[in-house]
Design an enzyme around this catalytic site. Structure first.
Site, PDB file in Angstrom:
ATOM      1  N   ASN A 136      -8.319   1.832   2.803  1.00  0.00           N
ATOM      2  CA  ASN A 136      -8.450   0.477   3.287  1.00  0.00           C
ATOM      3  C   ASN A 136      -9.510  -0.321   2.495  1.00  0.00           C
ATOM      4  O   ASN A 136      -9.857  -1.308   2.692  1.00  0.00           O
ATOM      5  CB  ASN A 136      -8.741   0.613   4.797  1.00  0.00           C
ATOM      6  N   LYS A 137     -10.247   0.425   1.471  1.00  0.00           N
ATOM      7  CA  LYS A 137     -11.633  -0.176   0.823  1.00  0.00           C
ATOM      8  C   LYS A 137     -10.806  -0.988  -0.366  1.00  0.00           C
ATOM      9  O   LYS A 137      -9.742  -1.148  -0.574  1.00  0.00           O
ATOM     10  CB  LYS A 137     -12.137   1.007   0.331  1.00  0.00           C
ATOM     11  N   VAL A 138     -11.846  -1.728  -1.139  1.00  0.00           N
ATOM     12  CA  VAL A 138     -11.580  -2.636  -2.161  1.00  0.00           C
ATOM     13  C   VAL A 138     -10.762  -1.797  -3.302  1.00  0.00           C
ATOM     14  O   VAL A 138      -9.916  -2.399  -3.807  1.00  0.00           O
ATOM     15  CB  VAL A 138     -12.805  -3.063  -2.762  1.00  0.00           C
TER      16      VAL A 138
END
Lengths: 390, 390
Positions: free
Chosen positions: B214-216
């Site tokens: 779910n990170k950049v």
């Protein structure tokens, strides 16, 4: 003897490679398809169908009721120990000849490794010698085992199935019952190995598998916890996923948990690899048989074969030098590696490493002998030829 | 207000999707090419060129001198704390509003989280309020900081750059110098965020990044340790690779180490993702700007913007409900999620979780207010439109 050994190894190994690794992975099944599907759908991380599917396939293959996929074998051991009730200050029995992960995982619990001797037959923990030792140093008080010499509780034992060869589990299970010690199977090397017809990893309280790059099958990095206890499996899943309490949006956690879940991308690789496991195992048995035949006339060494009570995956093939030849170990390692045939010795005994030097231990005569006499030789499945030739 | 909010969110968001996640990954670069190369060459595990390349690219992008890739952000935090000298019985300061990993990593060291309040401006740790608090409870003796109330050493502080918004680091660095406390930056959410022109993760002793799904950018599961100290970086690499002493064949280890190395397969994904990071960040700024404009007329809430000293990656966009509207949080969460617009509240304050309920803490008034008023809204890069439109 070294020249003859190399000649015999060459007679088994293909001659079109300048370097033969100890164990190479093989990705000629559905790896691409499954991994690409992860990328195409965006499900690469902690959610996705392959984690569940991989766990389900592990259950089907091993016959153990529950599997929980994790990031690696070390994580699987760590959680297995926690779920066996190992606490800070406890002692955990284990063979001194094992990969460092076994002892490290005990340390993560704040517990103390207690090193046990091995036997020639399996290269693993010797249950008979251990029985004699426990009779001397251990006592059971209120259903718990204590080391009379240190005063500490002995909570668990972690037999490791060395190079895929199962240890003799029945006498060990007897000992565990008698002394109230939890059996945590370190099956990191033994996917595809059976003890008296039953897959390793289902005999004790809980067990750990590894799918590191050099294992029979790989997920890049990965491991799994196996158990026949539904409640333990549930707790394993909970602890390996940050102990988050299920809720549509709230972030509540009810214990100190771990971020040990296997990413879906890696599980996809594992699903494709598991499909090929029977083929890999057949190739590896063929290779072991060829080694056994080729090496039978080389003086000064023995090719290590599975114990008679077991069917081994022959993860890493090994030769055992005669005692009279042990001094030539490093010469042999140098000569083979220089010629592009990768070999390596046994792990250094855990009791010799600085951080474990003060840990309790029994007489380790056999392990110390094995350490200087055992050499692994190339063991990749493809070296056994194609499955239909096997 | 809720109906108007949903209407305004819909005016920003695409109307061709029945469900909008909080943060979806995007794999439209070289992901497949690099991952396929791993499968074709067999280098999927702990050895391979992509781990080194990924570390090198992280160094180039962040401007921090050294990067060590690991299995996830939790592992990065754990090792960062160990390398900051955190020992069993120490206290480690951290915001109470953080993902559970920050507090868990402290527990893995046998240390005790000590919870600090946050400020509205950054949603992160409040250095000014902390200064007042430390003046009351802390004292420096022989170059080490002690909590006068508990008698324990305060060894480190872990500011977390919430949703990508950097905390105010300068006054925090002053505090660390005055009190002899090590600064460990939890930059898990802030890849692409800058404090006064310099990338987060390079201000303290050492820092942790995360590449969870779910990170950049994502590697499936993954993280990295950042540091400007060459010796620390070397020790981080050593500890995360089982503390094995380099040797052609011997297996010696000189410390209790960890199996935290990022598999090559996952690093390959990371390399492809990093190439696209500038584009993702541009898209995310566009999205944040659109949200800010669309939401400015909705009564009872404020769209959270970057603090004036920082350039944020706007990892997760957030709205802050007015105090008078805080009681409607769950109603709002329910309504948006039911309509396929994924939203979620702040994490539960760590001090409210059962395993950390007895940990020391300062007054947490602002954090408790934020916890009930903050809601994350969909933040995937693609929602900002194509980069060339941005």
């Amino acid at each position: 003897m070294i020249d003859l050994l190399i000649e015999k190894l060459r007679s088994v190994l293909p001659d079109d490679r300048s370097f033969l690794a100890l164990h190479e992975p093989n990705f000629q099944g559905n790896e691409w398809q499954y991994v690409k599907e992860c990328l195409d759908t965006g499900w690469v991380s902690s959610v996705g169908k392959y984690v569940d599917l991989f766990e389900q396939k592990l259950v089907e293959y091993t016959g153990v009721s529950h599997a929980v996929a994790v990031v690696n074998g070390t994580a699987a051991l760590h959680i297995s120990l926690l779920l066996s009730g190992v606490e800070a200050g406890d002692e955990v029995l284990m063979p001194t000849l094992t990969f460092i992960a076994t002892a490290n995982a005990v340390s993560y619990c704040g517990a103390i490794p207690h090193f046990v001797d091995c036997e020639f037959r399996t290269l693993g923990l010797d249950p008979r010698k251990l029985a004699t030792y426990l009779a001397e140093i251990a006592e059971v008080r209120q259903d718990e085992c204590y080391n009379r010499q240190t005063g500490r509780r002995i909570k668990a034992i972690v037999p490791m199935h060395t190079f895929g060869h199962p240890v003799d589990l029945d006498p060990l299970l007897d000992l565990c019952a008698r002394y109230q010690i939890e059996l945590v199977e370190d099956a990191a090397e033994s996917l595809g190995s059976f003890y008296k017809g039953q897959h390793t990893g289902g005999f004790g309280h809980i067990a750990a598998l590894s799918f590191n790059g050099n294992k029979v099958i790989t997920t890049g990095g990965g491991g799994a916890i196996l158990t026949n206890d539904a409640e333990l499996a549930k707790r394993a899943k909970h602890l390996t996923t940050t102990a988050k309490v299920p809720h549509k949006w709230e972030y509540n956690h009810d214990a100190i948990g771990y971020n040990y879940r296997l990413p879906n991308l890696n599980a996809a690789l594992g699903c494709a690899q598991l499909e090929q496991l029977p083929g890999f195992l057949a190739q590896k048995r063929t290779l072991a048989k060829r080694y056994q035949e080729a090496l039978q006339d080389v003086p000064g060494l023995t090719f290590v074969t599975e114990p008679d009570f077991a069917k081994s995956n022959y993860w890493l093939n090994a030769i055992l030098l005669d005692e009279t030849e042990a001094h030539r170990r490093d010469e042999l390692l140098r000569a083979t590696n220089e010629q592009g045939i990768m070999t390596r010795p046994f792990w250094t005994g855990m009791h010799k490493l600085p951080m474990f030097a003060d840990c309790p231990r029994m007489d380790l005569t056999v392990a110390e002998s094995l350490e200087w006499r055992t050499i692994n030789i190339p063991s990749s499945p493809f070296l056994g030829g194609r499955h239909d030739e096997a």
